[in-house]
Motif scaffolding. Structure first.
Motif, short mmCIF file in Angstrom:
data_model
loop_
_atom_site.label_atom_id
_atom_site.label_comp_id
_atom_site.label_asym_id
_atom_site.label_seq_id
_atom_site.Cartn_x
_atom_site.Cartn_y
_atom_site.Cartn_z
N VAL A 111 0.82 -1.22 0.00
CA VAL A 111 0.00 0.00 0.00
C VAL A 111 0.86 1.27 0.00
N LEU A 127 -6.02 -5.43 1.38
CA LEU A 127 -5.26 -4.19 1.22
C LEU A 127 -5.88 -3.05 2.02
N ALA A 149 -3.98 -0.97 4.87
CA ALA A 149 -3.89 0.49 4.87
C ALA A 149 -4.24 1.05 6.24
N ALA A 167 -5.71 5.53 1.99
CA ALA A 167 -5.69 4.98 0.64
C ALA A 167 -7.09 4.69 0.16
N VAL A 215 -8.60 2.15 -2.02
CA VAL A 215 -8.34 0.88 -2.70
C VAL A 215 -9.53 0.59 -3.62
N VAL A 253 -5.21 3.13 -4.98
CA VAL A 253 -4.54 1.84 -5.16
C VAL A 253 -5.42 0.99 -6.06
#
Length: 343
Positions: free
Chosen positions: A26, A49, A53, A60, A62, A78
Motif C-alpha cells: 500500500v 489491502l 492500509a 488509501a 483501494v 490503489v
C-alpha cells in the motif's frame, strides 16, 4: 494520452496475504518515487489491502478493477485486480493454505497478463513456500513458478543496485558442483539473458564484463587447470561473433571495481558468492533480486513474509519501493498501439 501513459505498467503480486506483503504494497504503490516511474497495478485482494492500509495508517482509496486497462492513478488510489480469495478474518502471521492458494493465483494471473502484453514487468511481494505447498503447488518459490507458468526452462538470477548489476551463471549449489556445472553453453545463455534484458530496457549496446573462475582469471594457466579456456572463452567467442560486447574472462577482484565506476553495464559472476559478496558491499540497502529469461522482467523484495511482525504496522516498505523502481527501469517498453487497442 498523457505523459503517464508512457510509463510501464507493473503488476504487483500481493504474495502471502497472511504476511507483510499487503502492508508494504500500500505505501509503496502510493509513493511519489513509484508513481514517477511506473503505473503499478496490484494483483491480490482489495479487502486485505484496505485492512493493511488501516494498520499502517495510510489514507488509501483501494479500488477493485477488472484489469490493468481500467486503472487510474492519483495520490491516494490503489488499483487492485481483486480475486477475492481471502476470508475477512484471515489471521495475520499464521501459516495458511488459503493464503498459499491466493499467492499462487496472483502469480498465475500476473504471468497471463505479462504474456498478453497487458503489463510490462512483475514485482512480487513475498510468498511462503510452506503455505504454497499446503495449497498443493509444489514449487520452490516464485522463480520456478513463473518459469513454469510462462513455459521457460531456464532462467537466471540478476542482482541490481544503483552501482552495478550482476547476473549469475550458477547460484545455490556448492562451489565444487558449481565449477563442474559451468560449461560454454550455460555461460553463453546466461550472458545472452543479461544482454537481452538490458537491451529490452533501452540499453541498445550494453558492455558486459565476464568474471573468470580462478584468481586473476587463471593468470594464463598459472592458477587452476585451464577452466577459463575450457569453460568461458568459447562462449565469449561465439557471443562476440554475434555482436554481444562480452569482455573477459576478467579477474573478479577488479571487475566489480570497474563496474562500480561505470566501465561495465553488467557483470557475469560464475558462482553465488563471487557475485553476491560485492553486491552487498556496493549496495545491499538498495539491492533487488531480478529473474531474467522470462518473457517479462520480474523483481522481488529482499525480505520474506515476516510472519512475526505481520499485521503490526512495523513492516518497512523501502525494499518494495526499490523493487518497483527497478522493475520500471528494466521493464519492456509500453506499446502505444497495443494500449490503445486494449482501451
Amino acid at each position: 494520452m498523457n505523459s503517464a501513459s508512457a510509463l510501464p505498467v507493473v503488476a504487483v503480486t500481493m504474495g502471502d496475504g497472511a504476511g507483510i506483503g499487503p502492508e508494504v504494497i500500500v505505501p509503496a504503490v502510493l509513493h511519489p518515487d513509484t508513481l514517477a516511474v511506473c503505473r503499478p497495478v496490484v494483483i491480490g485482494d482489495a479487502r486485505r489491502l484496505r485492512q493493511a492500509a488501516q494498520i499502517v495508517g495510510v489514507d488509501a482509496d483501494v479500488v477493485a478493477i477488472s484489469g490493468p486497462q481500467e486503472a487510474e492513478f492519483g495520490e491516494r488510489r490503489v488499483n487492485v485486480v481483486d480475486l477475492g480469495l481471502l476470508p475477512e478474518d484471515l489471521p495475520w502471521g499464521e501459516l495458511s493454505a488459503v493464503a498459499g492458494e491466493g499467492a499462487y493465483q496472483y502469480i498465475r494471473l500476473a504471468a497471463e497478463l505479462a504474456l498478453s502484453g497487458a503489463v510490462h514487468a512483475i514485482c512480487t511481494a513475498p510468498l511462503n513456500k510452506e503455505a504454497l505447498h499446503a495449497a498443493g503447488h509444489l514449487f520452490p518459490g516464485h522463480t520456478e513458478l513463473l518459469a513454469h507458468l510462462t513455459g521457460v526452462e531456464e532462467v537466471s538470477m540478476m542482482l541490481s543496485t544503483p552501482k552495478v548489476k550482476v547476473i549469475h551463471v550458477t547460484t545455490h549449489i556448492g562451489l565444487i558442483d558449481a565449477i563442474a556445472r559451468i560449461e560454454p553453453g550455460l555461460v553463453e545463455r546466461t550472458v545472452r539473458r543479461g544482454h537481452d534484458a538490458l537491451v529490452r530496457a533501452g540499453n541498445k549496446a550494453p558492455v558486459i564484463g565476464v568474471c573468470g573462475i580462478n584468481p586473476h582469471a587463471g593468470e594464463n594457466g598459472l592458477f587452476g587447470y585451464g577452466e577459463e579456456e575450457e569453460k568461458i572463452v568459447p562462449a565469449l567467442e561465439v557471443l562476440r561473433e554475434q555482436g554481444v560486447d562480452a569482455r573477459g574472462p576478467l579477474p573478479a577482484d577488479t571487475a566489480f571495481f570497474l563496474a562500480g565506476r561505470g566501465d561495465y553495464d553488467l557483470i557475469v559472476a560464475m558462482y553465488h558468492d563471487q557475485g553476491h559478496g560485492p553486491v552487498k558491499v556496493l549496495g545491499i540497502e538498495a539491492g533487488v533480486n531480478l529473474t531474467v529469461g522470462l518473457p517479462v522482467i520480474r523483481t522481488s523484495v529482499d525480505h520474506g513474509t515476516a510472519f512475526d511482525i505481520a499485521g503490526t504496522g512495523k513492516a518497512d516498505a523501502r525494499s518494495m519501493v526499490e523493487a518497483l523502481r527497478q522493475a520500471a527501469e528494466l521493464a519492456s517498453a509500453p506499446d502505444p498501439a497495443q494500449e490503445t487497442a486494449a482501451r
